[in-house]
Design a protein around this motif. Structure first.
Motif, mmCIF file in Angstrom:
data_model
loop_
_atom_site.group_PDB
_atom_site.id
_atom_site.type_symbol
_atom_site.label_atom_id
_atom_site.label_comp_id
_atom_site.label_asym_id
_atom_site.label_seq_id
_atom_site.Cartn_x
_atom_site.Cartn_y
_atom_site.Cartn_z
ATOM 1 N N THR A 7 0.836 -1.191 0.000
ATOM 2 C CA THR A 7 0.000 0.000 0.000
ATOM 3 C C THR A 7 0.874 1.245 0.000
ATOM 4 N N VAL A 14 5.798 -0.240 -8.681
ATOM 5 C CA VAL A 14 5.381 -1.438 -7.966
ATOM 6 C C VAL A 14 6.220 -2.604 -8.478
ATOM 7 N N LEU A 19 -1.471 -3.118 -4.388
ATOM 8 C CA LEU A 19 -0.851 -2.607 -5.606
ATOM 9 C C LEU A 19 -0.348 -3.723 -6.511
ATOM 10 N N MET A 50 -3.846 3.798 -1.964
ATOM 11 C CA MET A 50 -3.636 2.753 -2.963
ATOM 12 C C MET A 50 -3.306 1.456 -2.249
ATOM 13 N N VAL A 81 -8.885 0.173 -10.989
ATOM 14 C CA VAL A 81 -8.492 0.456 -9.604
ATOM 15 C C VAL A 81 -9.647 0.329 -8.632
ATOM 16 N N ASP A 100 0.205 -0.953 -11.928
ATOM 17 C CA ASP A 100 -0.097 0.372 -11.362
ATOM 18 C C ASP A 100 1.121 1.302 -11.441
ATOM 19 N N ARG A 123 -9.675 -1.083 -4.942
ATOM 20 C CA ARG A 123 -8.309 -1.077 -4.411
ATOM 21 C C ARG A 123 -7.849 0.332 -4.032
#
Length: 124
Positions: free
Chosen positions: A16, A122, A85, A82, A63, A89, A66
């Motif tokens: 996150t 990510v 992930l 967020m 998204v 992303d 999430r």
């Protein structure tokens, strides 16, 4: 209106992070706010917007469930939480201000005010 985005960085898949966007010149309460993202060679794409009242939000399908957009007018700040992930992303995230959340989503070319972008990576 001047927007200053921050947060992001390198995050592991499943992790996150939270992005913040401060309205440094102007008053957040006057605007609907949004987040968009862009990867190299691609067009900037809609992520989420929130109405001036904060009661209406819109999310991209990619998204939904999430990410959460929220605003705190007392601090002139909008957030993008967020979660969960994914490598897809990974992008530069931009905050934006306009007068209507739906218009920001459907016609982003009309948006007048953009922040400078903050990068989210990510790793898988």
């Amino acid at each position: 209106v001047q927007l200053q985005a921050s947060g992001g960085g390198l995050v592991q898949a499943g992790g996150t992070t939270r992005l913040s966007c401060v309205v440094s010149v102007g008053t957040l309460a006057n605007y609907a706010m949004g987040w968009f993202r862009q990867t190299p060679g691609a067009e900037r794409e809609f992520v989420a917007t929130v109405s001036r009242s904060g009661s209406i939000t819109y999310y991209a399908d990619a998204v939904k469930g999430r990410f959460t957009i929220s605003r705190d007018d007392a601090f002139n700040t909008v957030y993008l939480q967020m979660n969960n992930l994914r490598p897809e992303d990974t992008a530069v995230y931009y905050c934006a201000a306009y007068y209507d959340a739906w218009t920001m989503r459907s016609s982003p070319e009309t948006i007048k005010f953009w922040g400078q972008g903050t990068e989210v990576t990510v790793s898988s």
